[in-house]
Enzyme design. Structure first.
Site, PDB file in Angstrom:
ATOM      1  N   LYS A   1       0.858  -1.180   0.000  1.00 41.58           N
ATOM      2  CA  LYS A   1       0.000   0.000   0.000  1.00 41.58           C
ATOM      3  C   LYS A   1       0.898   1.235   0.000  1.00 41.58           C
ATOM      4  O   LYS A   1       1.938   1.248   0.677  1.00 41.58           O
ATOM      5  CB  LYS A   1      -0.900  -0.015   1.237  1.00 41.58           C
ATOM      6  CG  LYS A   1      -1.955   1.088   1.271  1.00 41.58           C
ATOM      7  CD  LYS A   1      -2.848   0.941   2.509  1.00 41.58           C
ATOM      8  CE  LYS A   1      -3.952   1.980   2.520  1.00 41.58           C
ATOM      9  NZ  LYS A   1      -4.876   1.804   3.675  1.00 41.58           N
TER      10      LYS A   1
ATOM     11  N   SER B   1     -10.164  -0.499   6.809  1.00 36.34           N
ATOM     12  CA  SER B   1      -9.519  -0.312   5.510  1.00 36.34           C
ATOM     13  C   SER B   1      -8.814  -1.529   4.924  1.00 36.34           C
ATOM     14  O   SER B   1      -8.370  -1.489   3.778  1.00 36.34           O
ATOM     15  CB  SER B   1      -8.524   0.855   5.591  1.00 36.34           C
ATOM     16  OG  SER B   1      -9.230   2.071   5.625  1.00 36.34           O
TER      17      SER B   1
ATOM     18  N   SER C   1      -9.772   1.802   2.658  1.00 33.55           N
ATOM     19  CA  SER C   1      -8.873   2.583   1.835  1.00 33.55           C
ATOM     20  C   SER C   1      -7.813   1.747   1.099  1.00 33.55           C
ATOM     21  O   SER C   1      -7.182   2.252   0.173  1.00 33.55           O
ATOM     22  CB  SER C   1      -8.148   3.607   2.719  1.00 33.55           C
ATOM     23  OG  SER C   1      -7.321   2.945   3.645  1.00 33.55           O
TER      24      SER C   1
END
Lengths: 479, 95, 453
Positions: free
Chosen positions: C45, C144, C120
């Protein structure tokens, strides 16, 4: 109308740790810009703080030395405001639960002793520096100082004159150096002071509106800044105006204070517990170990010097005003036959004089306690006179050798052999018919002339009493 | 709690986020909606409840006082918007 | 490959960097210095700092930021000899549940590209779902990792707060953020957790708890396991089709001898309001460092210092981030602190105590990961509240710092939904064990969206 001055002080003490409070970067002073600002200090995205245990220990030592309460559970909070020398956009400080609460310092006001209350002392990180010299209309930011551990010591508004404020600051300055938690270097900003100043009519119990004087970096300026600010406030009120609560800067060049323009809407700091740092809990063992590290404190030492060594208050105060000097004095005393008063005189006048002149601290002087003790011993055992000793001291200061070496190489030993002395006296008398007549005619004060001549012949090495006796004997026995 | 323009302006100053005049109303209504939503918290009585700011109420761990970081200025400043002689440059700071 | 690019799952791919790591991995394998995951391709990420590789956090304000250091999690993956394929797309500063707030554009759900992948960690979820990499890292502040895993039909694990180092992970809400993994199976999640979990002296909130071998208990029996079902997780907020899938999934666990019992989490219904005070408050402070002075974007034109700050941040941050910074700033400001921030922290304790009581009655808690399957891009972006409510089942876990796992529970039409398993502190092994037993009898996690086989 008669006015009363009310002063409270906030002192920022840089704790003398090797590394910063929340990072492993060095705290040493004077490095090239930003060479001691690591990824944590410049607040790169993702970095995190880790607390320096030594900073906590030093804060506890201070608390114990002023009889404060130590909060065994204290909390780090974020103080939020934007400023270019504050990389994270917040300062890690302590707000609701500081590490040190309460306590007091006793100062000497000239008209007796007075207790100044300490409200609290909390740990926080220092900010960087803004360099205002012009970079084509911009300001340069150096973050080397960012993250240096600070102990902010907040006093009660207990001081009633600039003189009391200075007495408190000197006392605090001496204390933190005794505790070895701060080097006390004001030029380098290790010991910085903000003053909260207000005035009120004599007898009034309510506090007047205060102004805060920021970052004044010498005792002299602090005194002048407060004096100016008190005058300003009184004039303002007497001309029908009112004091505005604000932060003001002292300008030494103009000797005046003026309102600070920055941080205009930074008043809402939005403190909240720092989620990166859980509460700090200090167990009894940690606090006890800090207590073990406490040295003899200045007041205790001063009283001991007066009782144990029979020194006067002035001598004792001067000797204990800094730990190194006190230690030096006791080291000399241990190695000499001289009494405490004699040793105190040498340290407080002769040595202190040379140190002042050279603007040096006692630790860096060439003369160590052993050397001074040896010199004093030579006076005590009559090897040299006090007058010659001062010359020897100068030579020692200049690094020309120890007392004994200098006495030998410069042949400074007093002439005590009466035969040798008699020879000199006879010479002098044989070329002074006239003065002998005068003396025998009753003008006995001419004796001084003969003594002077003998001392001249012996470059001051003759023993004065011996010379006197010898001359009298010869002049009176009229042969 | 419905926010008025002045409050939105004050918050934007505190947060150092410029908000154009034309957008102030939009922000005011959006922020107000969110505040009304979170105020559902008041349905629950929390008197005598100790606040929880760290999961598991953990305590602080401390490190030894040793210097572990050394000069990496060039490295760290390689990503800086404006520097000169090793200093970060910003618009003039007036004290 | 075109189809892959259309997903917009990656912000940065650095083939040269990946190739060098692959070569290094080969050496390790040849010279016998290899570890279990040496040579395995992974995506990170874009919230984890990677030395020398662009790290944007999905924001314009970091669109030019190349970190001079590696996050602890990244170091651990490098040491393992894993091969980084790239940095995945995400909601800006992890603030979002749909990946629509990214400065680099939305990520598309591989199962239906007009829909969101969740957020997210949407880029990581999409990349694993489309099998562009074996596994990916993510972060979970309010769901997330678990929510995108559920909406993409993969496995997502959010470990206990403090289990995985936060050092080098760009902070959103420090007391809630936790790094974790998105994988194709519970078994893979266990292997990857072995790599990234562990104490880190650089993170004061990292715990010195011994790290077990998370793979060792995978096959353990779950006979007699007590699974608590909170009535609040099965109320009217839950869409019928997801509800059916979750109940079917629970039946599978019952067949293994697990016992289902009803439990009550009375304060959980207020976890979303509580979260939307605490997270923005911490974020408003965490994001103050983005000021255009030491790194990142700085506005082109400004009048003075304050104006430089205000324009840099106005231009550098997107709408959702600005909204949250302003809400947080307000919640902490003088006169409102007690009513908002302090109130939320007290509620946080009540929510945590609900879980403590529940775990006296059951071993783990189960329920849906999300109320609905993936929604269409744009459907909620104009209505923040309805977007926030998407995390209603995941948020309280973060407020309490508990570990939780989401595994694919089945498909509503062509769209996957997730089963969430929540355990006591440091019960990751147990959660992975349950997930693995479930996946031994189901094939939902093996399904691959058309065109990505």
């Amino acid at each position: 109308m008669a006015w009363e001055t009310v002063i409270g002080l906030e002192v920022h003490v840089q704790l003398s740790t090797n590394s910063k409070i929340f990072s492993g970067a060095s705290t040493s002073y004077g490095a090239k810009p930003n060479t001691q600002a690591c990824e944590v200090d410049i607040a790169l995205p993702g970095v995190l703080p880790v607390m320096n245990k030594e900073a906590a220990r030093k804060a506890v030592k201070f608390g114990l030395s002023v009889e404060s309460e130590i909060n065994q559970r204290s909390v780090f909070a974020r103080k939020n405001y934007f400023y270019p020398d504050l990389p994270k956009g917040y300062q890690i400080s302590q707000y609701e639960l500081p590490i040190v609460v309460g306590g007091h310092l006793t100062i000497d006001t000239g008209s007796g002793e007075k207790r100044i209350g300490i409200t609290r002392a909390h740990l926080e990180e220092d900010a960087g520096k803004s360099l205002h010299e012009d970079f084509h209309g911009m300001t340069g930011i150096d973050l080397n100082r960012a993250g240096t551990p600070l102990l902010e010591i907040v006093s009660e508004p207990d001081m009633r004159s600039p003189a009391e404020a200075i007495a408190y600051l000197r006392k605090l300055h001496t204390l933190v150096r005794y505790l070895e938690i701060c080097d006390g270097n004001m030029q380098e900003g290790s010991f910085r002071c903000d003053a909260n100043v207000s005035v009120r009519p004599q007898g009034e119990t309510e506090l007047g509106t205060r102004t805060e004087l920021k970052n004044i970096n010498s005792f002299r300026f602090i005194e002048k800044a407060i004096e100016f600010e008190v005058e300003r406030q009184i004039d303002l009120i007497e001309d029908g105006g009112t004091v505005v609560q604000e932060t003001r800067l002292y300008d030494p060049s103009r000797n005046e204070t003026r309102p600070m323009r920055t941080k205009e809407d930074a008043h809402d700091y939005r403190y909240f517990p720092d989620p990166d740092l859980p509460p700090m809990e200090l167990d009894d063992q940690f606090i006890d170990s800090a207590r073990q590290q406490l040295p003899e404190l200045p007041d205790t030492k001063r009283h001991r010097f007066m009782e144990q060594h029979g020194l006067g208050p002035a001598d004792a105060y001067q000797l204990t005003s800094d730990k190194a000097t006190a230690d030096f004095f006791e080291a000399v005393l241990e190695q000499t036959r001289g009494d405490a008063k004699t040793v105190a005189n040498w340290v407080n006048s002769e040595l202190a004089g040379y140190l002042n002149e050279a603007n040096m601290v006692i630790e860096s002087a060439r003369i160590d306690p052993g050397m001074l003790a040896e010199l004093i011993n030579r006076i005590e055992d009559g090897t040299i006179s006090g007058k010659i000793a001062k010359d020897v001291f100068r030579s020692m200061w200049n690094g020309e050798g120890t007392a004994d070496q200098l006495i030998e190489t410069k042949a400074l030993r007093q002439i005590t052999d009466s035969g040798e002395l008699e020879k000199v006296v006879d010479d002098v008398l044989s070329r002074s018919r006239e003065q002998i007549e005068q003396y025998r005619g009753g003008q006995t004060k001419v004796l001084g002339y003969f003594v002077g001549q003998v001392m001249k012949e012996t470059q001051g090495k003759a023993n004065p009493q011996q010379v006197n006796e010898l001359l009298k004997r010869k002049l009176e026995s009229g042969d | 709690m419905a926010l008025d323009k002045q409050t939105v302006y004050k918050i934007s100053r505190l947060a150092r986020i410029h908000v154009d005049k034309v957008d102030i109303d939009r922000y005011a209504s959006q922020l107000s909606t969110i505040l009304e939503f979170v105020e559902q918290m008041n349905r629950i009585d929390t008197d005598n409840v100790a606040p929880l700011s760290h999961p598991q109420d953990r305590l602080l761990r401390m490190r030894a006082d040793s210097v572990t970081e050394h000069d990496r200025r060039d490295d760290l400043q390689s990503v800086a918007p404006m520097i000169e002689n090793g200093l970060y440059l910003v618009p003039k700071v007036i004290e | 490959m075109e189809r892959h690019r259309a997903l917009n799952a990656f912000i940065t791919v650095d083939p040269e960097f990946s190739l060098n790591q692959a070569r290094a991995a080969d050496k390790m394998l040849k010279n016998g210095g290899s570890r279990p995951l040496t040579g395995i391709p992974i995506a990170h990420k874009d919230i984890f700092c990677t030395k020398g590789v662009l790290t944007t956090c999905g924001s314009k304000i970091l669109s030019n930021f190349v970190p001079p250091y590696d996050a602890t999690l990244i170091k651990r993956c490098h040491k393992e000899g894993m091969v980084t394929l790239g940095k995945t797309n995400m909601d800006e500063f992890a603030m979002g549940s749909s990946n629509e707030t990214s400065y680099f554009g939305p990520v598309r759900n591989p199962w239906d590209q007009v829909r969101v992948p969740g957020g997210s960690s949407g880029g990581s979820a999409a990349a694993v779902t489309a099998r562009l990499c074996a596994a990916a890292t993510g972060t979970d502040t309010g769901g997330s990792i678990r929510q995108p895993a559920a909406l993409c039909g993969i496995t997502g694990l959010k470990p206990t707060y403090g289990r995985v180092s936060r050092y080098g992970m760009v902070a959103f809400a420090s007391s809630l953020d936790q790094g974790g993994v998105l994988t194709q199976s519970a078994e893979d999640a266990a292997l990857l957790l072995n790599v990234i979990a562990g104490f880190d002296p650089m993170d004061s909130t990292s715990v010195e708890e011994p790290v077990p071998d998370y793979g060792s208990e995978l096959k353990d029996d779950i006979d007699g396991l007590k699974i608590g079902l909170p009535k609040q997780y099965f109320d009217e907020g839950l869409s019928p089709e997801v509800g059916v899938l979750v109940r079917d999934a629970l039946r599978v666990l019952e067949d293994h001898g697990a016992i289902l019992i009803d439990i009550d989490l009375p304060n959980s219904e207020l976890c979303v309001p509580c979260y939307y005070v605490i997270a923005p408050s911490e974020a408003s402070s965490n994001l103050s460092r983005f000021d255009g002075v030491r790194y990142g974007y700085r506005s082109e034109d400004y009048e003075d210092l304050v104006d430089m700050y205000m324009r840099t941040r106005a231009e550098g941050f997107g709408d959702e981030v600005k909204r949250r910074i302003m809400i947080g700033t307000y919640a902490l400001s003088a006169g409102y602190y007690d009513a908002y921030y302090l109130k939320a922290q007290k509620l946080r304790r009540l929510i945590t105590q609900d879980f403590e009581r529940a775990f006296e009655l059951c071993d783990v808690i189960a329920g849906p990961t999300t109320p609905t399957a993936a929604f269409e891009i744009g459907a909620k972006s104009s209505d923040p509240i309805s977007m926030y409510l998407n995390d209603i089942y995941t948020i309280s876990v973060n407020l309490s710092g508990l570990p939780a796992l989401s595994v694919p529970a089945g498909f509503a039409g062509d769209l996957p939904a997730g089963l969430q398993l929540i355990g006591p502190y440091f019960s990751e092994s147990r959660l992975l064990n349950i997930g693995h037993r479930f996946q031994m009898d189901t094939e939902w996690h093996r399904r691959i969206p058309g065109g990505f086989e």
